[in-house]
Design a protein around this motif. Structure first.
Motif, PDB file in Angstrom:
ATOM      1  N   VAL A   1       7.732  -5.609 -19.865  1.00 35.84           N
ATOM      2  CA  VAL A   1       7.583  -5.009 -21.196  1.00 35.84           C
ATOM      3  C   VAL A   1       8.923  -4.960 -21.914  1.00 35.84           C
ATOM      4  O   VAL A   1       9.003  -5.247 -23.118  1.00 35.84           O
ATOM      5  N   LEU A   2       9.994  -4.636 -21.193  1.00 37.84           N
ATOM      6  CA  LEU A   2      11.325  -4.610 -21.809  1.00 37.84           C
ATOM      7  C   LEU A   2      11.762  -5.993 -22.279  1.00 37.84           C
ATOM      8  O   LEU A   2      12.348  -6.137 -23.355  1.00 37.84           O
ATOM      9  N   ILE A   3      11.468  -7.013 -21.495  1.00 38.22           N
ATOM     10  CA  ILE A   3      11.824  -8.386 -21.891  1.00 38.22           C
ATOM     11  C   ILE A   3      11.055  -8.795 -23.135  1.00 38.22           C
ATOM     12  O   ILE A   3      11.627  -9.353 -24.084  1.00 38.22           O
ATOM     13  N   ILE A   4       9.751  -8.519 -23.150  1.00 38.04           N
ATOM     14  CA  ILE A   4       8.943  -8.872 -24.320  1.00 38.04           C
ATOM     15  C   ILE A   4       9.422  -8.088 -25.542  1.00 38.04           C
ATOM     16  O   ILE A   4       9.540  -8.644 -26.644  1.00 38.04           O
ATOM     17  N   GLY A   5       9.734  -6.800 -25.367  1.00 40.59           N
ATOM     18  CA  GLY A   5      10.239  -5.993 -26.472  1.00 40.59           C
ATOM     19  C   GLY A   5      11.556  -6.521 -27.006  1.00 40.59           C
ATOM     20  O   GLY A   5      11.792  -6.539 -28.221  1.00 40.59           O
TER      21      GLY A   5
ATOM     22  N   ILE B   1      12.608  -9.647 -26.892  1.00 41.27           N
ATOM     23  CA  ILE B   1      12.356 -10.914 -27.596  1.00 41.27           C
ATOM     24  C   ILE B   1      11.796 -10.650 -28.984  1.00 41.27           C
ATOM     25  O   ILE B   1      12.240 -11.244 -29.970  1.00 41.27           O
ATOM     26  N   VAL B   2      10.820  -9.752 -29.076  1.00 39.29           N
ATOM     27  CA  VAL B   2      10.200  -9.450 -30.372  1.00 39.29           C
ATOM     28  C   VAL B   2      11.192  -8.718 -31.274  1.00 39.29           C
ATOM     29  O   VAL B   2      11.305  -9.026 -32.466  1.00 39.29           O
ATOM     30  N   GLY B   3      11.941  -7.764 -30.742  1.00 37.65           N
ATOM     31  CA  GLY B   3      12.868  -6.965 -31.541  1.00 37.65           C
ATOM     32  C   GLY B   3      14.062  -7.740 -32.055  1.00 37.65           C
ATOM     33  O   GLY B   3      14.621  -7.414 -33.095  1.00 37.65           O
ATOM     34  N   SER B   4      14.477  -8.748 -31.355  1.00 37.22           N
ATOM     35  CA  SER B   4      15.664  -9.499 -31.761  1.00 37.22           C
ATOM     36  C   SER B   4      15.356 -10.594 -32.772  1.00 37.22           C
ATOM     37  O   SER B   4      16.267 -11.232 -33.279  1.00 37.22           O
ATOM     38  N   GLY B   5      14.116 -10.833 -33.057  1.00 36.76           N
ATOM     39  CA  GLY B   5      13.768 -11.908 -33.982  1.00 36.76           C
ATOM     40  C   GLY B   5      13.656 -13.251 -33.291  1.00 36.76           C
ATOM     41  O   GLY B   5      13.392 -14.268 -33.932  1.00 36.76           O
ATOM     42  N   LEU B   6      13.894 -13.274 -32.018  1.00 38.14           N
ATOM     43  CA  LEU B   6      13.807 -14.524 -31.264  1.00 38.14           C
ATOM     44  C   LEU B   6      12.378 -15.050 -31.243  1.00 38.14           C
ATOM     45  O   LEU B   6      12.156 -16.267 -31.235  1.00 38.14           O
TER      46      LEU B   6
END
Length: 88
Positions: free
Chosen positions: A59-63, A65-70
């Protein structure tokens, strides 16, 4: 305990408890079998907390990725690649 393998009788290296006996001995036999299997280095499995830890990391990895705009950059790259393939 003896086993019949390819027409030959093979003896196990460890002695097994006798299968005969009173009703009270059968739970002891089952317990002995389970304990013997557990002593042979079998994997005891993962605990709930270890699974929870893995889920939290995912969940932290997905968050991140989504939060950084990647995620948007990856989606745009995939869309562009599909457009290039279909254009040719």
């Amino acid at each position: 305990m003896q086993l019949l393998v390819s027409g030959r009788t093979v003896r196990e290296s460890t002695s097994a408890p006798a299968l005969e006996g009173t009703t009270m001995q059968k739970p002891k036999l089952l317990k002995a079998i389970v304990e013997r299997q557990n002593k042979h280095g079998r994997d005891q499995g993962q605990t709930v907390f270890e699974y929870l830890g893995i889920i939290v990391i995912i969940v932290l990895i997905i968050g991140a990725i989504v939060g950084s705009g990647l995620a948007a950059a990856i989606a745009n790259a995939i869309t562009q690649a599909l457009a290039d393939i279909t254009a040719n």
